[in-house]
Write a protein that holds these residues in place. Structure first.
Motif, short mmCIF file in Angstrom:
data_model
loop_
_atom_site.label_atom_id
_atom_site.label_comp_id
_atom_site.label_asym_id
_atom_site.label_seq_id
_atom_site.Cartn_x
_atom_site.Cartn_y
_atom_site.Cartn_z
N GLU A 169 0.82 -1.21 0.00
CA GLU A 169 0.00 0.00 0.00
C GLU A 169 0.86 1.27 0.00
O GLU A 169 0.47 2.31 -0.54
N ARG A 227 -5.35 0.95 0.01
CA ARG A 227 -6.02 -0.35 0.05
C ARG A 227 -7.45 -0.23 0.54
O ARG A 227 -8.32 -0.98 0.13
N VAL A 257 -3.49 -4.85 -3.23
CA VAL A 257 -2.76 -3.85 -2.45
C VAL A 257 -2.59 -4.38 -1.04
O VAL A 257 -3.59 -4.72 -0.37
#
Length: 891
Positions: A169, A227, A257
């Motif tokens: 992320e 994310r 992610v």
């Protein structure tokens, strides 16, 4: 295309298959055929030489349809189509399954199965196949080269349909991630590939070409990832070849992610508002709070807890599940105690460092109808007099309900709906009042139920019973069960005998309902045979307490048939009330009188003269063995059935007791005379003869039908004489009114005519008299019927004549009865006229009772429960009157 020095032309413009053109052309005319025959043969020899000396080349595209003609071998070899099949021309494919064959019918080389260039040659170019043609008879071998050309029948193909890529992320923009390209089985332009990536704000595609045959692909990050916003990015990589038309292949890129703990738990609502019924069961789910953490893994895991509650004691009423967030009720709620609860809820995750989120729950308790109304009696005034006025307040009541709103609104009613009602002065207060007049005799006590019902759904009810006794007032006069009592009493009853029991009901209580009885002397009385009127108390008396009616003296039917009087019932109330009842006492006759012979006009008893003879003598009226002798005369030669005398008798009793029959007691044998069973006529049984002697003696017994039967006897002496002497005896007896005489039978037409005319005159007079009496009886009946009745209808009946025929007809006497009898001769039938009215009594001093009333005639008749035989005394009537009305002497 050329091969072996020959010219190749396409045989099918659609498939691109080339064949060698034949030079021979057949003309329509035979001359031209002959001219061109040598040329054709020359061309065939040239083509055959070319096949022997060189190699034939054919071209066919891959995926050609089965049956597509590749080349005309029979023409190339100079062999007719039929000869090619006969010489077994065939293709031999070295090391492979043959995909072409020679058509036996046409001798052409055709496609027999699928041709796939990629399968036959792979990426090699060009793709040429070497074939051998065998021709037998004689055996010859030819070589043919078949080129399979490429078409764009294969799309680009990636190594996998989906490729998963994981990116942190926190990755920085500009990061590159390599990708694997696609491949294409075709060759040339059909295998030249280009790549594109589906639009994305976070990623782009970078294609590098180190050389012409190799390309490198890279996925480049253009924007920072989140994310929690987009946990997975899904992109499509597309590869396109250079064929016409172009074919494509795709591969899905799933970019995940990877999470970082950068988010605290978040509740779906900052404030949860819940309404909960107060009767919710313990353990019920109140509300379920919901928090979410966009992180994942340990960063996403969190637990719920109750931080605080208002009011402070509310925290112990609820519990929360740390995992699900369900808040449950642990203790019962009560709207009447606390109506609003507020809870603070916290959710804490397990990340590093841990993050928390908060929300509040406002729980409103809703009222349910769980409290029934309550009713109290604050004041009660009983007993209530039955003459209390409408609107009197009997009780005061108070009503309340702990619930609120519609659940606490109470409506009250009273049952039974009468005679009480409810009135409300202000909310919660009611008065029980009297709506209708009371009657203690109908209802002496009321169980009043006050019903309270609230407005809940379902409604709750409460009841309060109120006992309301009613006190008595003297408002009811004594009432007899019958307005008119009919009492039957046999005559000659003993003094003090109970005749009946009268009972008057007074529904009041105590002294108001205590009744005493007495005879009302104001208008009561009865005519007395000795002269004047006698009071009813001289015959009957009534007991003051029990109402027992008893006889003061023995009753005599011949003196008194009907006694009507009033009985008064007086209660002991203040003021006393009176009730009256009329008593009709009927004296039932007993057989206490023997038959009595009626006297003739001359004062002697028993005999009525007839044309056949006369007689007269005294007879003893009482029952016994002694009797006086009666004399009669009869002429010798009188025919059978000739009446010689008639015995007349009466009975002071009535009904069966006064119904008389006559019998010859002596002689017992077969005498010349007989007596009518009910008429009393003495007549001959047969013609009289001298052998019967000068005189016949008959003993006749007169009996009634009573139980036991009573009787009287008469002795009749009949002298038998000549006819002239009988007529003289009859005339002498009629003129001198002597005790006895002789009437001889009339001889000659003159005497018979005179007697017949006299009889007819008297018959007309008798009929007129009977008609007049009938009309008079009807007029008197109508006048008495509509005249007002007096209180006392009693007294002995006047003289009544009862006529009976020979066939035994009879009837019983009533007051003012009238008897109309037809003249003698033939059958002696009766016509009886009765009137039920009694003569009014003489006026009596003193006022009559206010309750005295006489029943209608129909009511009077309805009170009679059994037949009454009212006897009628028959005083002596003159003989000439009996003859006038046509009744036989001796009835």
């Amino acid at each position: 295309m050329s091969g072996g020095g020959g010219m190749w032309c396409p045989t099918d413009s659609r498939t691109g298959v080339y064949r060698r053109r034949r030079g021979a052309v057949r003309g329509p005319q035979a001359a031209m055929e002959a001219r061109w025959g040598a040329a054709v043969r020359l061309v065939v020899l040239v083509r055959a030489w070319a096949l022997v000396s060189g190699q034939v080349r054919y071209s066919v595209p891959e995926e050609a349809k089965v049956g597509t003609v590749v080349g005309r071998l029979s023409q190339e070899l100079g062999v007719e189509a039929g000869d090619a099949e006969a010489r077994r021309l065939r293709v031999v494919w070295q090391g492979r399954r043959a995909s072409v064959e020679v058509s036996g019918a046409s001798g052409a080389l055709v496609v027999s199965s699928r041709l796939d260039r990629e399968e036959l040659c792979g990426k090699s170019a060009p793709c040429s196949l070497r074939l051998e043609l065998l021709l037998e008879r004689p055996l010859r071998v030819f070589h043919v080269e078949l080129e399979v050309t490429d078409i764009n029948d294969n799309a680009p193909l990636f190594p996998a349909a989906r490729k998963n890529i994981s990116i942190a992320e926190l990755s920085l923009p500009g990061s590159r991630f390599p990708l694997e390209g696609a491949s294409d089985a075709d060759i040339g332009a059909n295998a030249q590939l280009s790549y594109t990536l589906s639009p994305s704000e976070h990623f782009v595609l970078d294609v590098k070409s180190p050389d012409e045959n190799r390309k490198s692909l890279f996925l480049v990050l253009m924007k920072a990832l989140d994310r929690e916003t987009v946990p997975v990015h899904r992109l499509v990589l597309t590869a396109s070849d250079g064929g016409r038309p172009s074919l494509t292949g795709t591969m899905e890129l799933a970019i995940t992610v990877l999470d970082a703990n950068d988010n605290a738990p978040q509740f779906s609502q900052s404030v949860y508002k819940v309404q909960l019924l107060e009767n919710t069961a313990e353990g019920s789910v109140v509300v379920r709070v919901n928090a979410t953490d966009p992180d994942e893994g340990l960063n996403k895991e969190f637990a719920y807890s109750i931080v605080s509650a208002v009011p402070g004691g509310s925290r112990g009423l609820f519990s929360i599940d740390p995992k699900t967030g369900e808040i449950r009720l642990t203790t019962a709620l009560d709207y009447e105690d606390v109506r609003l609860h507020e809870l603070q809820i916290e959710a804490t995750d397990r990340g590093t460092p841990p993050l928390s989120g908060h929300c509040s729950v406002e729980l409103e308790v809703l009222d349910v109808n769980d409290n029934a109304p309550e009713v109290w009696v604050t004041s009660l005034s009983v007993p209530v007099p039955e003459d209390a006025s409408v609107g009197t307040v009997v009780a005061l009541l108070s009503v309340s309900d702990r619930d609120s709103g519609a659940n606490g609104r109470v409506q009250c009613s009273v049952w039974p709906t009468s005679p009480f009602g409810l009135e409300s002065r202000f909310a919660g207060s009611y008065s029980l009042v009297l709506r209708e007049a009371l009657d203690r005799e109908r209802v002496s006590e009321y169980e009043v139920e006050v019903r309270a019902e609230d407005g809940g759904k379902p409604s709750l009810r409460a009841r309060r019973g109120v006992r309301v006794p009613v006190s008595d007032v003297n408002d009811n006069a004594p009432s007899f069960s019958q307005a008119v009592y009919t009492v039957l009493a046999r005559e000659n009853n003993a003094a003090g005998a109970e005749l009946a029991r009268l009972w008057a009901r007074d529904p009041d209580e105590a002294g108001n309902g205590r009744v005493s009885y007495s005879l009302w002397e104001g208008v009561a009385g009865a005519p007395w045979s000795g002269g004047g009127w006698r009071p009813a108390s001289s015959y009957v008396s009534v007991d003051a307490e029990s109402g027992r009616l008893w006889a003061v003296q023995p009753l005599d039917y011949e003196e008194l048939q009907v006694l009507q009087f009033e009985v008064r019932a007086v209660d002991a109330g203040e003021p006393p009330l009176v009730g009256n009842a009329t008593v009709q006492l009927f004296v039932v006759d007993e057989n206490d009188n023997a038959p009595a012979l009626l006297p003739t006009a001359g004062g002697r008893a028993g005999l009525v003269p007839f044309a056949g003879g006369v007689g007269g003598s005294s007879v003893e009226a009482a029952s016994g063995s002694e009797s006086e002798t009666l004399w009669a005369w009869a002429a010798w030669g009188s025919p059978a059935g000739q009446v010689v005398a008639k015995i007349r008798a009466v009975d002071a009793d009535s009904g069966y007791n006064a119904w008389l029959r006559y019998e010859v007691w002596e002689p017992r044998g077969k005498g010349p005379f007989r007596v009518g069973l009910y008429s009393g006529e003495v007549s001959t049984v047969r013609a009289l003869e001298e052998a019967d002697g000068p005189r016949q003696r008959l003993v006749i017994v007169v009996r009634d039908h009573g139980e036991p039967s009573r009787s009287a006897t008469a002795t009749l002496s009949v002298s038998l004489v000549e006819g002239g002497e009988a007529a003289l005896a009859t005339a002498a007896g009629s003129s001198s009114s002597s005790v006895s005489g002789v009437v001889l039978p009339a001889e000659g037409g003159a005497a018979a005519g005179a007697a017949s005319a006299s009889a007819n005159v008297w018959l007309v007079v008798a009929i007129c008299a009977v008609s007049s009496l009938l009309v008079l009886a009807l007029v008197l009946y109508g006048a008495a019927r509509w005249a007002p009745r007096a209180a006392v209808l009693s007294g002995p009946a006047p003289a009544t004549l009862v006529c009976a025929s020979e066939v035994g007809s009879w009837s019983y006497s009533q007051r003012q009865s009238r008897s109309l009898c037809v003249a003698e001769g033939g059958g002696k039938s009766d016509l009886m006229v009765f009137s039920p009215n009694l003569p009014p009594p003489p006026p009596q001093p003193g006022p009559a009772s206010k309750d005295t009333s006489q029943p209608e005639p129909s009511a009077l008749l309805n009170t009679v429960s059994s037949p009454r035989f009212l006897a009628t005394a028959l005083p002596t009537l003159p003989s000439f009157f009996l003859s006038f009305i046509g009744c036989p002497h001796g009835m």
